[in-house]
Design a protein around this motif. Structure first.
Motif, short mmCIF file in Angstrom:
data_model
loop_
_atom_site.label_atom_id
_atom_site.label_comp_id
_atom_site.label_asym_id
_atom_site.label_seq_id
_atom_site.Cartn_x
_atom_site.Cartn_y
_atom_site.Cartn_z
N ILE A 1 -31.93 -60.48 9.54
CA ILE A 1 -30.49 -60.76 9.58
C ILE A 1 -30.29 -62.25 9.32
O ILE A 1 -30.86 -63.09 10.04
CB ILE A 1 -29.88 -60.37 10.94
N PRO A 2 -29.51 -62.64 8.33
CA PRO A 2 -29.31 -64.06 8.02
C PRO A 2 -28.74 -64.82 9.22
O PRO A 2 -27.92 -64.30 9.98
CB PRO A 2 -28.31 -64.04 6.86
N HIS A 3 -29.22 -66.06 9.38
CA HIS A 3 -28.70 -67.01 10.37
C HIS A 3 -29.07 -66.66 11.81
O HIS A 3 -28.54 -67.25 12.75
CB HIS A 3 -27.17 -67.15 10.26
N VAL A 4 -29.96 -65.70 11.99
CA VAL A 4 -30.43 -65.39 13.35
C VAL A 4 -31.69 -66.20 13.64
O VAL A 4 -32.61 -66.26 12.82
CB VAL A 4 -30.72 -63.89 13.51
N GLN A 5 -31.73 -66.83 14.80
CA GLN A 5 -32.91 -67.57 15.23
C GLN A 5 -33.51 -66.87 16.43
O GLN A 5 -32.83 -66.64 17.44
CB GLN A 5 -32.57 -69.02 15.59
N VAL A 6 -34.79 -66.55 16.33
CA VAL A 6 -35.54 -65.94 17.44
C VAL A 6 -36.39 -67.02 18.08
O VAL A 6 -37.08 -67.79 17.38
CB VAL A 6 -36.42 -64.79 16.93
N TYR A 7 -36.38 -67.10 19.40
CA TYR A 7 -37.08 -68.17 20.11
C TYR A 7 -38.43 -67.68 20.65
O TYR A 7 -38.56 -66.54 21.08
CB TYR A 7 -36.22 -68.69 21.26
N GLY A 8 -39.40 -68.58 20.61
CA GLY A 8 -40.72 -68.24 21.12
C GLY A 8 -41.61 -67.68 20.03
O GLY A 8 -41.26 -67.65 18.85
N ALA A 9 -42.79 -67.21 20.44
CA ALA A 9 -43.77 -66.67 19.50
C ALA A 9 -43.19 -65.46 18.78
O ALA A 9 -42.45 -64.67 19.35
CB ALA A 9 -45.05 -66.27 20.24
N LEU A 10 -43.54 -65.33 17.50
CA LEU A 10 -43.02 -64.23 16.69
C LEU A 10 -43.96 -63.04 16.64
O LEU A 10 -43.66 -62.03 16.00
CB LEU A 10 -42.71 -64.71 15.27
N ASP A 11 -45.11 -63.13 17.31
CA ASP A 11 -46.01 -61.98 17.40
C ASP A 11 -45.85 -61.34 18.78
O ASP A 11 -45.85 -62.02 19.81
CB ASP A 11 -47.47 -62.40 17.16
N ALA A 12 -45.69 -60.04 18.80
CA ALA A 12 -45.38 -59.32 20.04
C ALA A 12 -46.49 -59.47 21.08
O ALA A 12 -46.21 -59.50 22.28
CB ALA A 12 -45.15 -57.84 19.73
N ILE A 13 -47.73 -59.59 20.67
CA ILE A 13 -48.85 -59.61 21.61
C ILE A 13 -48.83 -60.86 22.48
O ILE A 13 -49.42 -60.88 23.56
CB ILE A 13 -50.20 -59.52 20.84
N SER A 14 -48.15 -61.92 22.04
CA SER A 14 -48.11 -63.17 22.79
C SER A 14 -46.98 -63.22 23.81
O SER A 14 -46.79 -64.23 24.48
CB SER A 14 -47.96 -64.36 21.84
N ARG A 15 -46.23 -62.14 23.95
CA ARG A 15 -45.07 -62.15 24.82
C ARG A 15 -44.94 -60.81 25.54
O ARG A 15 -45.58 -59.82 25.17
CB ARG A 15 -43.80 -62.44 24.01
N VAL A 16 -44.11 -60.80 26.56
CA VAL A 16 -43.70 -59.54 27.18
C VAL A 16 -42.43 -59.06 26.49
O VAL A 16 -41.96 -59.68 25.54
CB VAL A 16 -43.48 -59.72 28.70
N GLY A 17 -41.87 -57.96 26.97
CA GLY A 17 -40.72 -57.37 26.31
C GLY A 17 -39.41 -58.06 26.65
O GLY A 17 -38.43 -57.40 27.00
N THR A 18 -39.40 -59.37 26.55
CA THR A 18 -38.20 -60.19 26.78
C THR A 18 -38.06 -61.12 25.58
O THR A 18 -39.02 -61.82 25.25
CB THR A 18 -38.33 -60.99 28.08
#
Length: 364
Positions: A274-291
Motif C-alpha cells: 500500500i503506497p505511503h504506509v510505513q511499517v516499524y521494526g523488523a520486516l521479517d516475521a521471525i524477528s518479532r511477535v504478532g504485534t
C-alpha cells in the motif's frame, strides 16, 4: 465411524469452569473441602505454568492482578539504595514509571539505552528489559543479555508481557532472576491475572503485607513462597481460567507461534504493497511477535484507527504506554496504529483488514 467436530478453546474453558462453579471458598483459609478445592486450583495452575516455563519449583511462581503488579513487586522488591539500573528505551511504562520514580527519589541511578547488551558494565547492578517490544513486536536477545548479566554479576528482570505463551521461555535455565507476565495475553487467561517467576534463593522485599492463611500467629510476613508475596484473598476464578489457558498453550504453543508467524508475514507483505504506509521494526516475521505498528504518511494514528473501527476492525492507536520507544522511532507526535494477533485470528481476517486499508486510505 462418524465425523467428530473439533472442540474449541472457548468450549474447553467453559467446561472446565463449569466443574468449578460451586468452589467459592477462600484457598488456604480453612480445612473444609471447598477451601481445599480452591487451593487445588491455585496449585494446578502453578504446576501448569511451571511446565510451560520449564521451572522446577511451582512455588517460585507468584500470582498477582496483572503484569504491572508483578513488575512493581519485582522492581521495588529488588532495588536497593545506590543501585545502578539499566533499562531499554523500548520498555513499557509499567517498567519506566517505577524505575523513574525510584531515580527521582534518589534511591537508584537509572540509565535508559537503545542497545542493552552493549551497555552492560561491571558496575551494572540490575537490568530490566522487555522480551519483546510492545510497539513493534521486535524480540530482544534475552539469552545473550542473561549471560552478560551473569558475567557482570547483575540481576535481570524480564518483562515477558508480549511473549509468555507464544515464544519458548526458559527463565530458570537462562539465569533470569525475575520474569513477569500477564495472564490475559499469550497465556489466554482472564484479565486481572498476572504471574511473577522468582529465582529460587532470591529474596525480594514484599511491597504489601497481610493475611496469607498460613502462620497466622506471626505479626510479620512469612518467609515461605508463595505466601510471602501473596497477601489477601486471591483471584481464584481468574487463576482457574489462567490455568486452563496455560494448559492450552502447553499443548499447542508451536501451533500458536506458527499461526502468529503466518499472519504477521501476510500482514507485513500486504501493508508494504500500500503506497505511503510505513511499517516499524523488523520486516521479517521471525524477528518479532504478532504485534505490528504502522502509519500512513503523517496522518494521526487515531484517525486511521477510527476509520478501521467503522469497518469493525479493532486496533490500538497512540503511544501504547511506551513513550520512549516512540521518541526513539520518531513517532512521538503521531503515535502508531498497532495490530495484534492471537492464535485464533485467521488469514481471512488479515485479508479483510488489508482490503479495508486499501479502500479507506488510497485516493480514488
Amino acid at each position: 465411524g462418524g465425523k467428530h467436530r473439533s472442540v474449541t478453546f472457548a468450549e474447553l474453558l467453559y467446561k472446565h469452569l463449569l466443574t468449578q462453579r460451586f468452589i467459592g471458598a477462600n484457598p488456604g483459609r480453612s480445612g473444609h473441602r471447598l477451601s481445599l478445592s480452591a487451593a487445588r486450583i491455585l496449585l494446578d495452575t502453578r504446576e501448569a505454568l511451571a511446565a510451560l516455563l520449564h521451572i522446577s519449583d511451582p512455588e517460585s511462581l507468584i500470582f498477582g492482578s496483572n503484569c504491572t503488579d508483578m513488575l512493581n513487586l519485582a522492581i521495588h522488591g529488588i532495588c536497593r539504595e545506590g543501585m545502578n539500573v539499566l533499562t531499554s528505551v523500548y520498555a513499557h511504562n509499567s517498567v519506566l514509571r517505577p524505575l523513574n520514580h525510584l531515580a527521582r527519589t534518589g534511591k537508584i541511578h537509572l540509565q535508559t539505552v537503545t542497545d542493552i547488551p552493549s551497555a552492560i558494565r561491571r558496575n551494572t547492578d540490575l537490568v530490566v528489559v522487555p522480551h519483546a517490544n510492545n510497539v513493534t513486536g521486535v524480540i530482544q536477545p534475552i539469552e545473550q543479555i542473561a549471560v552478560l548479566c551473569q558475567m557482570n554479576r547483575a540481576r535481570l528482570i524480564v518483562d515477558a508481557a508480549q511473549t509468555a505463551g507464544v515464544l519458548p521461555l526458559y527463565p530458570e535455565e537462562w539465569g533470569v532472576d525475575l520474569c513477569a507476565m500477564p495472564g490475559h495475553k499469550g497465556l489466554l487467561g482472564p484479565q486481572g491475572t498476572g504471574v511473577l517467576y522468582i529465582r529460587p534463593g532470591l529474596n525480594l522485599t514484599p511491597i504489601k503485607q497481610g493475611g496469607t492463611g498460613t502462620s497466622s500467629h506471626l505479626l510479620f510476613q512469612p518467609d515461605e513462597l508463595p505466601e510471602r508475596y501473596e497477601s489477601g484473598t486471591m483471584n481464584t476464578p481468574g487463576i482457574a481460567g489462567l490455568g486452563q489457558g496455560t494448559r492450552f498453550c502447553l499443548h499447542h504453543r508451536a501451533e500458536i507461534r506458527g499461526q502468529e508467524l503466518l499472519l504477521t508475514e501476510l500482514l507485513i507483505g500486504g501493508l508494504l504493497d500500500i503506497p505511503h504506509v510505513q511499517v516499524y521494526g523488523a520486516l521479517d516475521a521471525i524477528s518479532r511477535v504478532g504485534t505490528l505498528s504502522f502509519n500512513l504518511e503523517q496522518r494521526p494514528s487515531g484517525e486511521i484507527a477510527d476509520a478501521l473501527d467503522q469497518s469493525g476492525l479493532c486496533v490500538r492507536a497512540g503511544l501504547h504506554c511506551a513513550p520512549m520507544a516512540h521518541r526513539s522511532g520518531g513517532t512521538l507526535e503521531t503515535g502508531t496504529v498497532r495490530v495484534s494477533f492471537s492464535a485464533f485470528n485467521t488469514s481471512a481476517e488479515v485479508r479483510q483488514f488489508l482490503q479495508v486499508c486499501r479502500t479507506a486510505f488510497l485516493p480514488g
